[in-house]
Motif scaffolding. Sequence first.
Motif, PDB file in Angstrom:
ATOM      1  N   HIS A 126      42.857  39.364  29.166  1.00 49.20           N
ATOM      2  CA  HIS A 126      42.286  39.919  30.388  1.00 49.20           C
ATOM      3  C   HIS A 126      41.085  40.802  30.069  1.00 49.20           C
ATOM      4  O   HIS A 126      40.999  41.383  28.985  1.00 49.20           O
ATOM      5  N   LEU A 127      40.185  40.917  31.047  1.00 53.35           N
ATOM      6  CA  LEU A 127      39.053  41.833  30.970  1.00 53.35           C
ATOM      7  C   LEU A 127      38.986  42.559  32.307  1.00 53.35           C
ATOM      8  O   LEU A 127      38.853  41.931  33.366  1.00 53.35           O
ATOM      9  N   GLY A 128      39.111  43.884  32.280  1.00 56.76           N
ATOM     10  CA  GLY A 128      39.157  44.671  33.504  1.00 56.76           C
ATOM     11  C   GLY A 128      37.776  45.146  33.939  1.00 56.76           C
ATOM     12  O   GLY A 128      36.955  45.539  33.111  1.00 56.76           O
ATOM     13  N   ILE A 129      37.533  45.081  35.244  1.00 50.02           N
ATOM     14  CA  ILE A 129      36.311  45.612  35.835  1.00 50.02           C
ATOM     15  C   ILE A 129      36.737  46.785  36.711  1.00 50.02           C
ATOM     16  O   ILE A 129      37.412  46.602  37.724  1.00 50.02           O
ATOM     17  N   VAL A 130      36.360  48.003  36.323  1.00 50.41           N
ATOM     18  CA  VAL A 130      36.927  49.218  36.904  1.00 50.41           C
ATOM     19  C   VAL A 130      36.069  49.733  38.057  1.00 50.41           C
ATOM     20  O   VAL A 130      34.847  49.896  37.923  1.00 50.41           O
ATOM     21  N   HIS A 131      36.731  50.009  39.181  1.00 47.77           N
ATOM     22  CA  HIS A 131      36.077  50.579  40.346  1.00 47.77           C
ATOM     23  C   HIS A 131      36.787  51.881  40.717  1.00 47.77           C
ATOM     24  O   HIS A 131      38.021  51.950  40.680  1.00 47.77           O
ATOM     25  N   ASN A 171      49.213  29.869  34.163  1.00 44.55           N
ATOM     26  CA  ASN A 171      50.287  29.788  33.175  1.00 44.55           C
ATOM     27  C   ASN A 171      49.756  29.367  31.803  1.00 44.55           C
ATOM     28  O   ASN A 171      50.366  29.671  30.773  1.00 44.55           O
ATOM     29  N   GLU A 172      48.609  28.707  31.764  1.00 44.98           N
ATOM     30  CA  GLU A 172      48.023  28.305  30.486  1.00 44.98           C
ATOM     31  C   GLU A 172      47.194  29.430  29.874  1.00 44.98           C
ATOM     32  O   GLU A 172      47.321  29.726  28.681  1.00 44.98           O
ATOM     33  N   VAL A 173      46.342  30.073  30.689  1.00 47.72           N
ATOM     34  CA  VAL A 173      45.439  31.081  30.117  1.00 47.72           C
ATOM     35  C   VAL A 173      46.145  32.393  29.795  1.00 47.72           C
ATOM     36  O   VAL A 173      45.611  33.207  29.026  1.00 47.72           O
ATOM     37  N   GLU A 174      47.355  32.612  30.350  1.00 51.59           N
ATOM     38  CA  GLU A 174      48.101  33.821  29.997  1.00 51.59           C
ATOM     39  C   GLU A 174      48.454  33.847  28.511  1.00 51.59           C
ATOM     40  O   GLU A 174      48.748  34.901  27.955  1.00 51.59           O
ATOM     41  N   GLU A 175      48.438  32.691  27.874  1.00 55.63           N
ATOM     42  CA  GLU A 175      48.781  32.614  26.452  1.00 55.63           C
ATOM     43  C   GLU A 175      47.611  32.114  25.607  1.00 55.63           C
ATOM     44  O   GLU A 175      47.798  31.744  24.454  1.00 55.63           O
ATOM     45  N   ASP A 176      46.407  32.102  26.180  1.00 53.09           N
ATOM     46  CA  ASP A 176      45.249  31.528  25.488  1.00 53.09           C
ATOM     47  C   ASP A 176      44.137  32.569  25.355  1.00 53.09           C
ATOM     48  O   ASP A 176      43.339  32.759  26.270  1.00 53.09           O
TER      49      ASP A 176
END
Length: 203
Positions: free
Chosen positions: A151-156, A53-58
Amino acid sequence: MTVSQAQKPVEHVLVVPTLLFHELGYFQGFESRIDRYINTLLDPAHTSFRPRNEVEEDPSYKQLIPYCIFRYEGKVFFYKRGKLGGEGRLHSKRSIGIGGHISSTDSLSGDRRYLDAMHREIEEEVFLESGFTDRCVGLINDDETPVGRVHLGIVHIFDLDMAKVRPREESILETGFADPAELLQVHDEFETWSQICLKHLFG
């Protein structure tokens, strides 16, 4: 607040400092040079678990998200996100990616924790009733949207032996397999990460 709400545990998710991502090589969109990033991003020396809940806005942290694309004979699995999904900012969007956060409750450590979390997310969201081979093909960064900034996505890509993927979660609706060219024709109906993948992997 009810007693059950008060006692609900706070989910802690895996993050890396956004500054580390910038030091490794900032990009906007899709990056296929995964060797430049992946070992450092998954190194426990650089990661931590912080309250979701904290990092969703950070935006000073990037939450690492496995983003899994299922493919059978050239056709790609797609679905629509219902309103029961966890990320409200993506409701009603179409998607080609299955995945989610790496939680502090996932077992193992380092890259093994990452892979364990990836397969847990798949099992939570769909019934994958096919053999497969999978490979990591790139990363997604999208700082142009509120969701993407944290967010940072790692695609497979999972190449399946059979087109057998069924929704398990109620939030996964209107599923199917389609030629990527067909999906590109309606790309604006998809969440941003799916748009990026459709363009760079199948465009």
